[in-house]
Write a protein that holds these residues in place. Sequence first.
Motif, PDB file in Angstrom:
ATOM      1  N   LEU A 194       0.849  -1.195   0.000  1.00 23.94           N
ATOM      2  CA  LEU A 194       0.000   0.000   0.000  1.00 23.94           C
ATOM      3  C   LEU A 194       0.883   1.243   0.000  1.00 23.94           C
ATOM      4  CD1 LEU A 194      -2.466  -1.120   2.845  1.00 23.94           C
ATOM      5  CD2 LEU A 194      -2.709  -1.519   0.382  1.00 23.94           C
ATOM      6  N   ASN A 195       0.907   1.954  -1.103  1.00 28.12           N
ATOM      7  CA  ASN A 195       1.670   3.193  -1.201  1.00 28.12           C
ATOM      8  C   ASN A 195       0.687   4.350  -1.327  1.00 28.12           C
ATOM      9  OD1 ASN A 195       4.246   2.007  -1.071  1.00 28.12           O
ATOM     10  ND2 ASN A 195       4.132   1.453  -3.229  1.00 28.12           N
ATOM     11  N   PHE A 196       0.402   4.990  -0.195  1.00 30.55           N
ATOM     12  CA  PHE A 196      -0.647   6.011  -0.135  1.00 30.55           C
ATOM     13  C   PHE A 196      -0.098   7.389   0.227  1.00 30.55           C
ATOM     14  CE2 PHE A 196      -3.960   2.551   1.139  1.00 30.55           C
ATOM     15  CZ  PHE A 196      -3.984   2.101  -0.177  1.00 30.55           C
ATOM     16  N   LEU A 197       1.214   7.578   0.207  1.00 23.63           N
ATOM     17  CA  LEU A 197       1.782   8.901   0.464  1.00 23.63           C
ATOM     18  C   LEU A 197       1.922   9.639  -0.863  1.00 23.63           C
ATOM     19  CD1 LEU A 197       4.615   8.130   3.076  1.00 23.63           C
ATOM     20  CD2 LEU A 197       2.290   8.978   3.507  1.00 23.63           C
ATOM     21  N   GLY A 198       1.178  10.716  -1.005  1.00 22.54           N
ATOM     22  CA  GLY A 198       1.257  11.494  -2.238  1.00 22.54           C
ATOM     23  C   GLY A 198       0.491  10.887  -3.395  1.00 22.54           C
ATOM     24  N   GLY A 199      -0.273   9.851  -3.177  1.00 21.07           N
ATOM     25  CA  GLY A 199      -1.037   9.223  -4.256  1.00 21.07           C
ATOM     26  C   GLY A 199      -1.734   7.968  -3.763  1.00 21.07           C
ATOM     27  N   LEU A 211      -7.829   1.001  -7.236  1.00 23.58           N
ATOM     28  CA  LEU A 211      -8.499   1.421  -6.006  1.00 23.58           C
ATOM     29  C   LEU A 211      -9.122   2.798  -6.138  1.00 23.58           C
ATOM     30  CD1 LEU A 211      -5.878   0.388  -3.286  1.00 23.58           C
ATOM     31  CD2 LEU A 211      -7.789  -0.970  -4.161  1.00 23.58           C
ATOM     32  N   THR A 212     -10.301   2.944  -5.550  1.00 20.87           N
ATOM     33  CA  THR A 212     -10.877   4.261  -5.355  1.00 20.87           C
ATOM     34  C   THR A 212     -10.300   4.849  -4.071  1.00 20.87           C
ATOM     35  OG1 THR A 212     -12.713   3.419  -4.040  1.00 20.87           O
ATOM     36  CG2 THR A 212     -13.013   3.480  -6.438  1.00 20.87           C
ATOM     37  N   LEU A 213     -10.575   6.123  -3.844  1.00 23.02           N
ATOM     38  CA  LEU A 213     -10.126   6.741  -2.599  1.00 23.02           C
ATOM     39  C   LEU A 213     -10.763   6.034  -1.408  1.00 23.02           C
ATOM     40  CD1 LEU A 213      -8.642   8.930  -1.024  1.00 23.02           C
ATOM     41  CD2 LEU A 213     -10.624  10.433  -1.390  1.00 23.02           C
ATOM     42  N   ASN A 271      -5.513 -10.631   5.682  1.00 26.25           N
ATOM     43  CA  ASN A 271      -4.703 -11.842   5.807  1.00 26.25           C
ATOM     44  C   ASN A 271      -3.577 -11.769   4.790  1.00 26.25           C
ATOM     45  OD1 ASN A 271      -3.796 -14.441   6.442  1.00 26.25           O
ATOM     46  ND2 ASN A 271      -5.141 -15.379   4.924  1.00 26.25           N
ATOM     47  N   ALA A 272      -2.579 -10.933   5.065  1.00 25.76           N
ATOM     48  CA  ALA A 272      -1.477 -10.717   4.128  1.00 25.76           C
ATOM     49  C   ALA A 272      -0.288 -10.124   4.864  1.00 25.76           C
ATOM     50  CB  ALA A 272      -1.918  -9.776   3.000  1.00 25.76           C
ATOM     51  N   GLU A 273       0.874 -10.258   4.222  1.00 27.12           N
ATOM     52  CA  GLU A 273       2.056  -9.532   4.683  1.00 27.12           C
ATOM     53  C   GLU A 273       1.938  -8.114   4.146  1.00 27.12           C
ATOM     54  OE1 GLU A 273       4.277 -10.674   6.700  1.00 27.12           O
ATOM     55  OE2 GLU A 273       3.604 -12.756   6.710  1.00 27.12           O
ATOM     56  N   LEU A 274       1.859  -7.147   5.035  1.00 28.15           N
ATOM     57  CA  LEU A 274       1.638  -5.761   4.626  1.00 28.15           C
ATOM     58  C   LEU A 274       2.953  -5.017   4.462  1.00 28.15           C
ATOM     59  CD1 LEU A 274      -1.372  -4.700   6.873  1.00 28.15           C
ATOM     60  CD2 LEU A 274      -1.405  -5.133   4.427  1.00 28.15           C
ATOM     61  N   SER A 275       3.038  -4.234   3.412  1.00 27.43           N
ATOM     62  CA  SER A 275       4.160  -3.322   3.239  1.00 27.43           C
ATOM     63  C   SER A 275       3.616  -2.057   2.599  1.00 27.43           C
ATOM     64  CB  SER A 275       5.251  -3.947   2.352  1.00 27.43           C
ATOM     65  OG  SER A 275       4.777  -4.131   1.024  1.00 27.43           O
ATOM     66  N   GLY A 276       4.389  -0.993   2.662  1.00 31.70           N
ATOM     67  CA  GLY A 276       3.917   0.248   2.062  1.00 31.70           C
ATOM     68  C   GLY A 276       4.642   1.450   2.605  1.00 31.70           C
ATOM     69  N   ASP A 277       4.530   2.562   1.868  1.00 31.28           N
ATOM     70  CA  ASP A 277       5.301   3.742   2.232  1.00 31.28           C
ATOM     71  C   ASP A 277       4.871   4.351   3.563  1.00 31.28           C
ATOM     72  OD1 ASP A 277       2.866   4.670   1.238  1.00 31.28           O
ATOM     73  OD2 ASP A 277       3.751   5.812  -0.414  1.00 31.28           O
ATOM     74  N   PHE A 278       3.576   4.503   3.795  1.00 27.65           N
ATOM     75  CA  PHE A 278       3.166   5.134   5.060  1.00 27.65           C
ATOM     76  C   PHE A 278       3.442   4.212   6.248  1.00 27.65           C
ATOM     77  CE2 PHE A 278      -0.680   2.772   4.117  1.00 27.65           C
ATOM     78  CZ  PHE A 278      -1.263   2.489   5.338  1.00 27.65           C
ATOM     79  N   LEU A 299      -2.954  10.113   1.742  1.00 23.83           N
ATOM     80  CA  LEU A 299      -4.279  10.300   1.133  1.00 23.83           C
ATOM     81  C   LEU A 299      -4.773  11.728   1.356  1.00 23.83           C
ATOM     82  CD1 LEU A 299      -5.982   6.902   2.130  1.00 23.83           C
ATOM     83  CD2 LEU A 299      -4.805   7.473   0.005  1.00 23.83           C
ATOM     84  N   ALA A 300      -4.082  12.673   0.743  1.00 29.14           N
ATOM     85  CA  ALA A 300      -4.306  14.095   1.017  1.00 29.14           C
ATOM     86  C   ALA A 300      -5.754  14.531   0.817  1.00 29.14           C
ATOM     87  CB  ALA A 300      -3.383  14.932   0.131  1.00 29.14           C
TER      88      ALA A 300
END
Length: 370
Positions: A194-199, A211-213, A271-278, A299-300
């Motif tokens: 999940l990359n939700f910083l800036g987009g 994905l929707t917002l 039920n997953a290994e989570l990774s992402g920028d935030f 998610l500005a």
Amino acid sequence: MSPREVARPVIAESWQRSLAASVDPDRHEAPVVFAPDEVADLRGEHPLAAAVPLLRHTLAMDETIMIVTDTAGTILWCEGDNKTRHSAERVHLTEGSRWSEDAIGTNAMGTALATGRSVTVHSNEHLVRKYHTWTCAASPIRDPHTGTLLGVVDVSGPLKTMHPAVAPLVSAAAQLAEHHLQTHLRPRRPVLTLNFLGGVAASLDGRPLSLTLRNAEVLTALALHPRGLTAEQLALQLYGERGNPTTVRAELHRLRAQLGTVLLTRPYRLNAELSGDFLDVRTALREGRTVAAYPGELLARSDAPVVREERDDLAAALRRQVIDSGDVDALVSFADGAEDAEVLERLHTLLPAADPRHALVSSRLRRALE
């Protein structure tokens, strides 16, 4: 013997694949692709290592060798009586050699890998004539949790010494190995990024998600609450006091179309290994480590309470880290577009008077203090 003269379809089809791969029946020999030290490294990392003692015990027989390969057909283990092993080594039936069909033609190991089924190859059923004095029986072994092919187990021996009971024994040994692995291999969980910083960008095992917002807000809430949330709790996290659990369930139903069994219920959780920028930024800040990158706010455009709270927390913690660090470049970057008096004061103190940025910071600081 040509493919058309072979009685068994499994062998005829294997010959056709092998010939299409340009395997020469008169000249080919199994290529040795790994040195002994490299084989040792591969063994240590391979999931079938846990099953080798069981296979060794089950398939120990006179005048034969037991072989275990990886999914590429590379022999990682080759064990048996010395006389048979010496004969096998002369024809590259040894650790580090590759026995896929495209490397050496029709053989039990390669054909079992190609078909995913147990196979016995007798004598002149081998495409390459050098192996007509051998008979081999192989069975695939799969990860009991995912069904993924892990490799094959094989028993090979001189034509005159192989008993008909060997093939069913090899098949039974493969099943025993899978049962053994069920308690020794942890099932692999899918990776949700999940990359939700800036987009808004996300992927599941490398496959991009659309994905929707609102989808992103739901995933943010679940990522921040790994133990799970009820529909009522999610409604509060996403909409505040005006939240409706029925609306949330509808959102989750649409999201499950993309996530499948990654999205669990009762309570709703991932039920997953989570990774992402935030998540990386969050962890770094909590551990007191310097944040390597911060491409933008979380998610500005979101006004969901759970997102707004996390966004404010990240921004506040990052701001404090930047101010305390004394890193001029980080301060300049953080101050860009923001009239933050404390940040500007820190920059004003750190920048030399001769630095062209000093005058600009002074001007912005005066405005921020007015």
